[in-house]
Design a protein around this motif. Structure first.
Motif, mmCIF file in Angstrom:
data_model
loop_
_atom_site.group_PDB
_atom_site.id
_atom_site.type_symbol
_atom_site.label_atom_id
_atom_site.label_comp_id
_atom_site.label_asym_id
_atom_site.label_seq_id
_atom_site.Cartn_x
_atom_site.Cartn_y
_atom_site.Cartn_z
ATOM 1 N N ARG A 76 0.929 -1.137 0.053
ATOM 2 C CA ARG A 76 -0.182 0.024 -0.051
ATOM 3 C C ARG A 76 0.788 1.153 0.136
ATOM 4 O O ARG A 76 0.430 2.376 -0.524
ATOM 5 C CB ARG A 76 -0.958 -0.064 1.238
ATOM 6 C CG ARG A 76 -2.230 -1.073 1.004
ATOM 7 C CD ARG A 76 -2.890 -0.844 2.484
ATOM 8 N NE ARG A 76 -2.417 -1.633 3.181
ATOM 9 C CZ ARG A 76 -3.062 -2.702 3.705
ATOM 10 N NH1 ARG A 76 -4.305 -2.850 3.501
ATOM 11 N NH2 ARG A 76 -2.598 -3.665 4.543
ATOM 12 N N GLN A 77 2.023 1.275 0.641
ATOM 13 C CA GLN A 77 2.843 2.238 0.812
ATOM 14 C C GLN A 77 4.053 2.251 -0.743
ATOM 15 O O GLN A 77 5.089 2.206 -0.593
ATOM 16 C CB GLN A 77 3.731 2.427 1.936
ATOM 17 C CG GLN A 77 2.912 2.276 3.032
ATOM 18 C CD GLN A 77 3.744 2.258 4.413
ATOM 19 O OE1 GLN A 77 4.628 2.639 4.825
ATOM 20 N NE2 GLN A 77 3.224 1.086 5.172
ATOM 21 N N ASP A 78 3.471 2.548 -1.982
ATOM 22 C CA ASP A 78 4.066 2.284 -3.094
ATOM 23 C C ASP A 78 4.471 3.499 -3.825
ATOM 24 O O ASP A 78 5.208 3.782 -4.944
ATOM 25 C CB ASP A 78 3.435 1.383 -4.114
ATOM 26 C CG ASP A 78 2.165 1.662 -4.490
ATOM 27 O OD1 ASP A 78 1.600 2.670 -3.825
ATOM 28 O OD2 ASP A 78 1.677 1.318 -5.438
#
Length: 103
Positions: A76-78
């Motif tokens: 999700r933290q891309d």
């Protein structure tokens, strides 16, 4: 096992303080090694097992190390959505590379 390839036995244990201990119980020298490890909850514990397994087989002279990660924690933290935050998905990939994962 359904692919007709036997699983390589490994001993994964935890010390009282929570540290992970990994031992590969078979010779993997010059072999293509596939590590199958999702990074689902508990994400950090499973990620550390993956990293240490990769390190162990690389130090045991595996020819190639491929990580199969069905659930990629930190995905999700891309991207960087605001200042002063890491791009965690990329950082996890860099950690895998640093531990010897080829693909």
């Amino acid at each position: 096992a359904r692919l007709g390839v036997p699983l390589t036995p490994a001993k994964i244990a935890r010390f009282p303080d929570g540290e992970v201990s990994i031992q590969i119980l078979e010779n993997v020298r010059n072999s293509d090694v596939y590590i199958i490890q999702p990074t689902c909850p508990p994400v950090n514990d499973n990620l550390m097992e993956l990293l240490l397994c990769a390190s162990a087989v690389r130090r045991a002279a595996a020819a190639r190390v491929t990580a199969v990660v069905p659930y990629y924690g930190y995905a999700r933290q891309d991207r960087k959505e605001r200042s002063r935050v890491p791009i965690s998905a990329a950082d996890v990939a860099k950690m895998m590379e640093a531990m010897g994962v080829d693909r």
